[in-house]
Design a protein around this motif. Structure first.
Motif, PDB file in Angstrom:
ATOM      1  N   PRO A  96       0.706  -1.154  -0.064  1.00  0.00           N
ATOM      2  CA  PRO A  96       0.025   0.029  -0.069  1.00  0.00           C
ATOM      3  C   PRO A  96       0.902   1.193  -0.067  1.00  0.00           C
ATOM      4  N   GLU A  97       2.080   1.273   0.585  1.00  0.00           N
ATOM      5  CA  GLU A  97       2.807   2.425   0.790  1.00  0.00           C
ATOM      6  C   GLU A  97       3.362   2.881  -0.593  1.00  0.00           C
ATOM      7  N   THR A  98       3.476   2.025  -1.544  1.00  0.00           N
ATOM      8  CA  THR A  98       3.971   2.284  -3.061  1.00  0.00           C
ATOM      9  C   THR A  98       2.953   3.038  -3.991  1.00  0.00           C
ATOM     10  N   PHE A  99       1.649   3.044  -3.590  1.00  0.00           N
ATOM     11  CA  PHE A  99       0.403   3.468  -4.385  1.00  0.00           C
ATOM     12  C   PHE A  99       0.778   4.943  -4.657  1.00  0.00           C
ATOM     13  N   ASP A 100       0.650   5.387  -5.876  1.00  0.00           N
ATOM     14  CA  ASP A 100       0.794   6.623  -6.233  1.00  0.00           C
ATOM     15  C   ASP A 100      -0.481   7.246  -6.672  1.00  0.00           C
ATOM     16  N   PRO A 101      -1.386   8.012  -5.946  1.00  0.00           N
ATOM     17  CA  PRO A 101      -2.541   8.386  -6.222  1.00  0.00           C
ATOM     18  C   PRO A 101      -2.505   9.231  -7.670  1.00  0.00           C
ATOM     19  N   ALA A 102      -1.570  10.120  -7.575  1.00  0.00           N
ATOM     20  CA  ALA A 102      -1.351  11.059  -8.833  1.00  0.00           C
ATOM     21  C   ALA A 102      -1.334   9.945 -10.050  1.00  0.00           C
ATOM     22  N   HIS A 103      -0.477   9.189  -9.912  1.00  0.00           N
ATOM     23  CA  HIS A 103      -0.254   8.268 -11.310  1.00  0.00           C
ATOM     24  C   HIS A 103      -1.351   7.420 -11.702  1.00  0.00           C
ATOM     25  N   ALA A 104      -2.133   7.205 -10.475  1.00  0.00           N
ATOM     26  CA  ALA A 104      -3.296   6.252 -10.924  1.00  0.00           C
ATOM     27  C   ALA A 104      -4.487   7.179 -11.591  1.00  0.00           C
ATOM     28  N   LEU A 105      -4.660   8.459 -11.100  1.00  0.00           N
ATOM     29  CA  LEU A 105      -5.284   9.735 -11.862  1.00  0.00           C
ATOM     30  C   LEU A 105      -4.938   9.750 -13.444  1.00  0.00           C
ATOM     31  N   ALA A 106      -3.404   9.756 -13.420  1.00  0.00           N
ATOM     32  CA  ALA A 106      -3.006  10.163 -14.847  1.00  0.00           C
ATOM     33  C   ALA A 106      -3.313   8.931 -15.734  1.00  0.00           C
ATOM     34  N   LEU A 107      -3.201   7.630 -15.185  1.00  0.00           N
ATOM     35  CA  LEU A 107      -3.520   6.430 -16.125  1.00  0.00           C
ATOM     36  C   LEU A 107      -4.986   6.493 -16.545  1.00  0.00           C
ATOM     37  N   ALA A 108      -6.031   7.123 -15.511  1.00  0.00           N
ATOM     38  CA  ALA A 108      -7.473   6.940 -15.715  1.00  0.00           C
ATOM     39  C   ALA A 108      -7.446   8.025 -16.839  1.00  0.00           C
ATOM     40  N   HIS A 109      -6.978   9.231 -17.044  1.00  0.00           N
ATOM     41  CA  HIS A 109      -6.935  10.260 -17.854  1.00  0.00           C
ATOM     42  C   HIS A 109      -6.695   9.512 -19.275  1.00  0.00           C
ATOM     43  N   ARG A 110      -5.495   8.981 -19.266  1.00  0.00           N
ATOM     44  CA  ARG A 110      -4.695   8.397 -20.300  1.00  0.00           C
ATOM     45  C   ARG A 110      -5.880   7.464 -21.040  1.00  0.00           C
ATOM     46  N   THR A 111      -6.496   6.641 -20.220  1.00  0.00           N
ATOM     47  CA  THR A 111      -7.303   5.562 -20.650  1.00  0.00           C
ATOM     48  C   THR A 111      -8.603   6.339 -21.297  1.00  0.00           C
ATOM     49  N   PHE A 112      -9.116   7.422 -20.863  1.00  0.00           N
ATOM     50  CA  PHE A 112     -10.106   7.985 -21.435  1.00  0.00           C
ATOM     51  C   PHE A 112      -9.852   8.633 -22.974  1.00  0.00           C
ATOM     52  N   GLU A 113      -8.496   9.169 -22.732  1.00  0.00           N
ATOM     53  CA  GLU A 113      -8.224   9.872 -24.268  1.00  0.00           C
ATOM     54  C   GLU A 113      -7.971   8.479 -25.447  1.00  0.00           C
ATOM     55  N   ILE A 114      -7.392   7.609 -24.926  1.00  0.00           N
ATOM     56  CA  ILE A 114      -7.133   6.493 -25.717  1.00  0.00           C
ATOM     57  C   ILE A 114      -8.650   5.987 -26.371  1.00  0.00           C
ATOM     58  N   GLU A 115      -9.358   5.753 -25.395  1.00  0.00           N
ATOM     59  CA  GLU A 115     -10.652   5.022 -25.715  1.00  0.00           C
ATOM     60  C   GLU A 115     -11.339   5.802 -26.501  1.00  0.00           C
ATOM     61  N   ALA A 116     -11.505   7.230 -26.298  1.00  0.00           N
ATOM     62  CA  ALA A 116     -12.149   8.070 -26.953  1.00  0.00           C
ATOM     63  C   ALA A 116     -11.677   8.377 -28.374  1.00  0.00           C
ATOM     64  N   ALA A 117     -10.195   8.356 -28.438  1.00  0.00           N
ATOM     65  CA  ALA A 117      -9.548   8.185 -29.701  1.00  0.00           C
ATOM     66  C   ALA A 117     -10.033   7.134 -30.731  1.00  0.00           C
ATOM     67  N   ALA A 118     -10.035   5.956 -30.095  1.00  0.00           N
ATOM     68  CA  ALA A 118     -10.305   4.819 -30.545  1.00  0.00           C
ATOM     69  C   ALA A 118     -12.026   4.826 -31.266  1.00  0.00           C
ATOM     70  N   ILE A 119     -12.903   5.323 -30.616  1.00  0.00           N
ATOM     71  CA  ILE A 119     -14.237   5.473 -30.954  1.00  0.00           C
ATOM     72  C   ILE A 119     -14.186   6.743 -32.159  1.00  0.00           C
ATOM     73  N   LEU A 120     -13.301   7.621 -31.996  1.00  0.00           N
ATOM     74  CA  LEU A 120     -13.573   8.811 -32.775  1.00  0.00           C
ATOM     75  C   LEU A 120     -12.856   8.007 -34.254  1.00  0.00           C
ATOM     76  N   GLY A 121     -11.959   7.315 -34.086  1.00  0.00           N
ATOM     77  CA  GLY A 121     -11.171   6.665 -35.082  1.00  0.00           C
ATOM     78  C   GLY A 121     -12.179   5.869 -36.247  1.00  0.00           C
ATOM     79  N   LEU A 122     -13.199   5.421 -35.679  1.00  0.00           N
ATOM     80  CA  LEU A 122     -14.231   4.652 -36.166  1.00  0.00           C
ATOM     81  C   LEU A 122     -14.822   5.362 -37.458  1.00  0.00           C
ATOM     82  N   ARG A 123     -14.936   6.569 -37.169  1.00  0.00           N
ATOM     83  CA  ARG A 123     -15.425   7.450 -38.349  1.00  0.00           C
ATOM     84  C   ARG A 123     -14.658   7.417 -39.464  1.00  0.00           C
ATOM     85  N   GLU A 124     -13.343   7.327 -39.459  1.00  0.00           N
ATOM     86  CA  GLU A 124     -12.634   7.166 -40.670  1.00  0.00           C
ATOM     87  C   GLU A 124     -12.500   5.843 -41.202  1.00  0.00           C
TER      88      GLU A 124
END
Length: 330
Positions: free
Chosen positions: A5-33
């Motif tokens: 538990p002491e190694t958990f980095d909340p900021a890194h977890a949030l950054a991964l969440a934001h990155r996930t949203f960006e990648i998945e949003a790009a995947a959906i928008l890419g379907l248009r092409e």
């Protein structure tokens, strides 16, 4: 694998969440092409189907397939999910030439799916593929292929199906939306397949399903004295009483609100009759009206009770806002 538990980095977890949203949003928008005229071909093929859409997929694609089948079924396109592995052991008999198979596989090489392709071809079952590999075995054997490829998975290891399954789900939803529009699917149709939901209750519940009937409906005649009127209202608990003629045709209504207003004016009610205090020609509804019509009437005229009449105008029921609340219409 252990976790400290002491190694958990909340900021890194949030950054991964934001990155996930960006990648998945790009995947959906890419379907248009990547998705073009073949999408309309798939919709047309399913519209021509006289049977069901049989959705198939393995692993995570199978989970997506179950959701797509449920969405299709609830929006006017008969559909079901058949597990490819079970299909190889007898469930293939569920599929007929009048059906359309919607097969989902990111690689297009799922062995459980590809093993079924010769049998589906022998039965002349139309096949629509959702795959991330347009040159795959599945795509080559399909009548129509929808390209669900993504640039990368949201998984940091680029291994776990994440963006690819999001793209599959979006394509399935797009098919369902296009199909319901082509079929002229309306709110009423949606309600019929969701009778237990809020929309179903609103669009399928009629007044005769929720109204009070018989002795539970408060009613007096024009000649009824004020004391009798109050006794009828109190015993029935509607907050109002209908005033009717000898044929029970509605002539008026008297409510708790009318009583308060008369008291505020200082009117001596002891010698009054129902004819003296009633509100004439009240708004009424027929028993076959939808319960939401009663809700709209109450909101429009700021009333809490509605009288229900038959085709001759005779009193046959009544309800108030509490009855509609209990029926979960409001």
């Amino acid at each position: 694998m252990s976790f400290e538990p002491e190694t958990f980095d909340p900021a890194h977890a949030l950054a991964l969440a934001h990155r996930t949203f960006e990648i998945e949003a790009a995947a959906i928008l890419g379907l248009r092409e990547r998705v073009g005229p073949e999408f309309a071909q798939a919709v047309k093929l399913i519209l021509k189907c006289s049977g069901r859409v049989v959705v198939m997929g393995m692993g995570k694609s199978g989970h997506i397939g179950r959701k797509i089948a449920a969405t299709l079924a609830s929006t006017g396109t008969p559909a079901m999910f058949v597990h490819p592995a079970e299909a190889s052991h007898g469930d293939l008999g569920m599929i007929t030439p009048s059906d359309v198979v919607l097969a989902i596989s990111n690689s297009g090489e799922s062995k459980e799916l590809t093993a079924l392709l010769p049998a589906l071809r022998r039965q002349a079952v139309p096949l629509v593929a959702i795959t991330g590999e347009p040159a795959s075995t599945l795509a080559e054997c399909s009548n129509v292929t929808l390209n669900s490829s993504v640039a990368q998975e949201a998984c940091p290891l680029n291994l776990a199906p994440t963006a690819s399954t999001t793209a599959q789900l979006a394509l399935g939803d797009a098919l369902a939306v296009a199909l319901l529009d082509a079929r002229g699917f309306k709110e009423e149709d949606f309600a019929r397949s969701h009778p237990g939901g809020a929309l179903g209750r609103k669009l399928l519940t009629h007044l005769n399903d929720v109204m009070r009937i018989g002795d539970a409906v408060p009613a007096v005649t024009l000649q009824t004295g004020f004391t009798g009127l109050m006794r009828e209202m109190s015993s029935k608990g509607l907050g109002a009483s209908a005033v009717v003629d000898d044929q029970r045709r509605v002539l008026g209504i008297f409510t708790d609100g009318d009583l308060r207003r008369l008291i505020e004016k200082g009117v001596d009610l002891r010698a009054s009759t129902a004819a003296d205090v009633m509100h004439p020609n009240p708004r009424t509804l027929r028993a076959d009206a939808l319960a939401v019509e009663a809700v709209a009437l109450m909101e429009q005229y700021r009333i809490t009770s509605v009288l229900v009449v038959d085709e001759s105008g005779a009193l046959c029921g009544a309800l108030n806002s509490n009855d509609l609340l209990r029926a979960k219409v409001i």
